[in-house]
Design a protein around this motif. Structure first.
Motif, PDB file in Angstrom:
ATOM      1  N   HIS A  68       0.820  -1.214   0.000  1.00 43.54           N
ATOM      2  CA  HIS A  68       0.000   0.000   0.000  1.00 43.54           C
ATOM      3  C   HIS A  68       0.854   1.264   0.000  1.00 43.54           C
ATOM      4  N   ILE A  69       2.014   1.201  -0.654  1.00 46.08           N
ATOM      5  CA  ILE A  69       2.879   2.367  -0.799  1.00 46.08           C
ATOM      6  C   ILE A  69       3.176   2.593  -2.283  1.00 46.08           C
ATOM      7  N   ILE A  70       2.936   3.812  -2.725  1.00 45.72           N
ATOM      8  CA  ILE A  70       3.269   4.232  -4.092  1.00 45.72           C
ATOM      9  C   ILE A  70       4.285   5.367  -3.993  1.00 45.72           C
ATOM     10  N   GLY A  71       5.346   5.245  -4.753  1.00 47.00           N
ATOM     11  CA  GLY A  71       6.324   6.317  -4.844  1.00 47.00           C
ATOM     12  C   GLY A  71       6.191   7.013  -6.181  1.00 47.00           C
ATOM     13  N   GLY A  72       6.493   8.295  -6.206  1.00 50.82           N
ATOM     14  CA  GLY A  72       6.356   9.022  -7.463  1.00 50.82           C
ATOM     15  C   GLY A  72       7.351  10.150  -7.581  1.00 50.82           C
ATOM     16  N   THR A  73       7.479  10.648  -8.789  1.00 51.07           N
ATOM     17  CA  THR A  73       8.291  11.824  -9.049  1.00 51.07           C
ATOM     18  C   THR A  73       7.483  12.772  -9.915  1.00 51.07           C
ATOM     19  N   ALA A  74       7.589  14.049  -9.617  1.00 53.88           N
ATOM     20  CA  ALA A  74       6.785  15.046 -10.328  1.00 53.88           C
ATOM     21  C   ALA A  74       7.703  16.111 -10.921  1.00 53.88           C
ATOM     22  N   MET A  75       7.684  16.213 -12.236  1.00 52.21           N
ATOM     23  CA  MET A  75       8.380  17.306 -12.911  1.00 52.21           C
ATOM     24  C   MET A  75       7.370  18.431 -13.100  1.00 52.21           C
ATOM     25  N   ILE A  76       7.064  19.096 -11.984  1.00 50.78           N
ATOM     26  CA  ILE A  76       5.993  20.084 -11.962  1.00 50.78           C
ATOM     27  C   ILE A  76       6.487  21.324 -11.224  1.00 50.78           C
ATOM     28  N   ALA A  77       6.530  22.450 -11.909  1.00 51.39           N
ATOM     29  CA  ALA A  77       7.000  23.696 -11.300  1.00 51.39           C
ATOM     30  C   ALA A  77       5.821  24.430 -10.662  1.00 51.39           C
ATOM     31  N   VAL A  98       5.648  10.418 -12.776  1.00 53.74           N
ATOM     32  CA  VAL A  98       5.824   8.973 -12.908  1.00 53.74           C
ATOM     33  C   VAL A  98       5.585   8.333 -11.543  1.00 53.74           C
ATOM     34  N   TYR A  99       4.931   7.155 -11.503  1.00 57.54           N
ATOM     35  CA  TYR A  99       4.588   6.497 -10.246  1.00 57.54           C
ATOM     36  C   TYR A  99       4.904   5.005 -10.326  1.00 57.54           C
ATOM     37  N   ALA A 100       5.342   4.456  -9.188  1.00 58.89           N
ATOM     38  CA  ALA A 100       5.672   3.036  -9.106  1.00 58.89           C
ATOM     39  C   ALA A 100       5.200   2.483  -7.773  1.00 58.89           C
ATOM     40  N   ASN A 101       4.668   1.278  -7.784  1.00 53.59           N
ATOM     41  CA  ASN A 101       4.328   0.597  -6.543  1.00 53.59           C
ATOM     42  C   ASN A 101       5.606   0.132  -5.857  1.00 53.59           C
ATOM     43  N   LYS A 102       5.607   0.167  -4.528  1.00 57.91           N
ATOM     44  CA  LYS A 102       6.771  -0.322  -3.784  1.00 57.91           C
ATOM     45  C   LYS A 102       7.044  -1.787  -4.114  1.00 57.91           C
ATOM     46  N   ASN A 141      -0.877  14.239 -15.788  1.00 57.33           N
ATOM     47  CA  ASN A 141      -0.099  13.549 -16.821  1.00 57.33           C
ATOM     48  C   ASN A 141       0.809  12.466 -16.237  1.00 57.33           C
ATOM     49  N   PRO A 142       0.203  11.432 -15.648  1.00 60.39           N
ATOM     50  CA  PRO A 142       1.011  10.391 -15.014  1.00 60.39           C
ATOM     51  C   PRO A 142       1.468   9.323 -16.001  1.00 60.39           C
ATOM     52  N   SER A 143       2.536   8.648 -15.655  1.00 61.87           N
ATOM     53  CA  SER A 143       2.931   7.421 -16.327  1.00 61.87           C
ATOM     54  C   SER A 143       3.291   6.404 -15.254  1.00 61.87           C
ATOM     55  N   TYR A 144       3.426   5.149 -15.662  1.00 60.20           N
ATOM     56  CA  TYR A 144       3.583   4.041 -14.721  1.00 60.20           C
ATOM     57  C   TYR A 144       4.940   3.388 -14.905  1.00 60.20           C
ATOM     58  N   SER A 145       5.565   3.029 -13.790  1.00 64.83           N
ATOM     59  CA  SER A 145       6.859   2.368 -13.824  1.00 64.83           C
ATOM     60  C   SER A 145       6.841   1.172 -12.878  1.00 64.83           C
ATOM     61  N   GLU A 146       7.616   0.151 -13.202  1.00 69.30           N
ATOM     62  CA  GLU A 146       7.808  -0.976 -12.300  1.00 69.30           C
ATOM     63  C   GLU A 146       9.250  -1.005 -11.781  1.00 69.30           C
ATOM     64  N   ASN A 147       9.888   0.150 -11.801  1.00 69.09           N
ATOM     65  CA  ASN A 147      11.245   0.312 -11.261  1.00 69.09           C
ATOM     66  C   ASN A 147      11.150   1.350 -10.150  1.00 69.09           C
ATOM     67  N   PHE A 148      10.942   0.893  -8.932  1.00 72.47           N
ATOM     68  CA  PHE A 148      10.619   1.806  -7.830  1.00 72.47           C
ATOM     69  C   PHE A 148      11.769   2.752  -7.509  1.00 72.47           C
ATOM     70  N   LYS A 167      24.734   2.572  -9.871  1.00 76.54           N
ATOM     71  CA  LYS A 167      25.182   1.309 -10.479  1.00 76.54           C
ATOM     72  C   LYS A 167      25.819   0.407  -9.432  1.00 76.54           C
ATOM     73  N   ALA A 168      26.644   0.974  -8.574  1.00 78.62           N
ATOM     74  CA  ALA A 168      27.272   0.195  -7.512  1.00 78.62           C
ATOM     75  C   ALA A 168      26.235  -0.359  -6.541  1.00 78.62           C
ATOM     76  N   ALA A 169      25.131   0.383  -6.376  1.00 76.29           N
ATOM     77  CA  ALA A 169      24.064  -0.051  -5.468  1.00 76.29           C
ATOM     78  C   ALA A 169      23.082  -1.010  -6.145  1.00 76.29           C
ATOM     79  N   GLY A 170      23.280  -1.277  -7.435  1.00 69.53           N
ATOM     80  CA  GLY A 170      22.390  -2.185  -8.156  1.00 69.53           C
ATOM     81  C   GLY A 170      21.077  -1.561  -8.559  1.00 69.53           C
ATOM     82  N   ILE A 171      21.064  -0.237  -8.717  1.00 68.29           N
ATOM     83  CA  ILE A 171      19.842   0.485  -9.084  1.00 68.29           C
ATOM     84  C   ILE A 171      20.015   1.061 -10.486  1.00 68.29           C
ATOM     85  N   GLU A 172      19.045   0.810 -11.337  1.00 70.02           N
ATOM     86  CA  GLU A 172      19.076   1.350 -12.697  1.00 70.02           C
ATOM     87  C   GLU A 172      18.060   2.481 -12.808  1.00 70.02           C
TER      88      GLU A 172
END
Length: 329
Positions: free
Chosen positions: A123-132, A150-154, A175-182, A233-238
């Protein structure tokens, strides 16, 4: 769905008002900052909304303190400053109910771990907003430019709630989009902010001013971004953008997308508040160093922003967010 927006600042008001006014949804505002809540009540339970500095209009809202709020939202949207979130969550804890979802699209990193103390990962969604967006004053917000988010489920798995959030946000014009890379989704925005927000704050500059320095991208943005990509990259995050795409985004947003915008960190800086640099550049420096990668540029920027904060005592910044009053002839 019903939404409760926690934090009636710039981004909280923008999301909440768009969901309420454009999508026609039931939205409550929960405002932990008493001075802000008082102002909204003084204005007749209304907030001022402008669009690109024009058409300033009062809009009715339902606003509550955490203690007095008794609503039952399907989704809590958190738009607090990172350093204020823990206290807000503690005050709201008795109001959280099973099955509710927490959505955090805040600047910087640190909020997800705090949300996990009250909500399970499903029940956690993370997101990023390019909104000024600019908060002119308590209860007075200015929507700048277009929105993209952009939003991704935990869990990084599809969900019915995510589908509904995407539909509601689309109807609201977010204007959302969906990601599976949290983590990659969240850190992509942090990487951008580590350049634009911090540098603009130190030099009290609009984003478009930065790009006027011919070596801004190659000489300043590129070293900072390179450290981000080495550390992740060292942390294994793309990240969801390549390193080159990130630099192109910095150039485009500065030059074309929002050249007249002052980032949120600058807005805090000129109002004498603590900035979120520890949760942006500082977080990225920690991430890299904890995975065996040096990040001297990110660490230096973190310290320079703190130095700029300390220097306000001796060289008070000029708040360029305030429009000068016209003088009578």
């Amino acid at each position: 769905m019903k939404y409760a927006v926690v934090g009636a600042g710039a981004m909280g008001l923008r999301y909440g008002l768009l969901l309420q006014e454009e999508a026609g949804l039931d939205v409550d505002f929960v405002e932990p900052t008493q001075a802000s809540l008082d102002r909204i009540h003084e204005q007749g339970d209304q907030v001022y909304r402008s669009v690109d500095h024009e058409d300033r209009t009062l809009v009715p809202v339902k606003a509550f303190s955490p203690e007095e709020y008794d609503g039952n939202p399907d989704v809590w949207i958190f738009f607090m400053k990172q350093m204020q979130l823990a206290d807000a969550l503690k005050r709201l804890a008795p109001k959280f109910a099973k099955g509710q979802t927490a959505l955090g699209a805040m600047n910087g990193m640190g909020h997800i771990e705090k949300l996990q103390k009250y909500f399970d990962d499903e029940h956690i969604i993370g997101g990023t907003a390019m909104i000024a967006t600019i908060l002119n004053d308590y209860g007075d917000v200015d929507f700048i430019g277009k929105t993209s988010s952009v939003y991704a489920n935990k869990t990084e798995q599809p969900s019915e709630v995510m589908d509904k959030v995407q539909a509601d946000f689309q109807a609201a014009g977010i204007n959302p989009s969906y990601s599976e890379n949290f983590m990659g989704t969240l850190l992509t925005k942090v990487a951008f902010n580590a350049v634009e927000n911090s540098i603009a704050t130190m030099f009290q500059a609009r984003m478009g001013h930065l790009i006027q320095y011919k070596d801004f991208v190659s000489g300043i943005a590129a070293p900072l971004v390179a450290e981000v990509y080495a550390g992740t990259k060292a942390a294994g995050i793309e990240l969801i953008e390549t390193e080159q795409e990130m630099l192109e985004q910095v150039d485009y947003v500065s030059r074309v997308g929002n050249p007249l915008h002052f980032p949120s960190m600058y807005q805090d800086f000129v109002k004498g508040r603590e900035t979120e640099v520890d949760y942006i550049n500082g977080y990225l420096a920690d991430l890299a160093e904890n995975n065996g990668v040096p990040a001297p540029n990110q660490r230096l920027i973190t310290n320079l922003v703190h130095l700029a904060e300390a220097m306000r005592e001796f060289n008070p910044p000029v708040n360029q967010l305030i429009q000068p009053k016209k003088q009578n002839a």
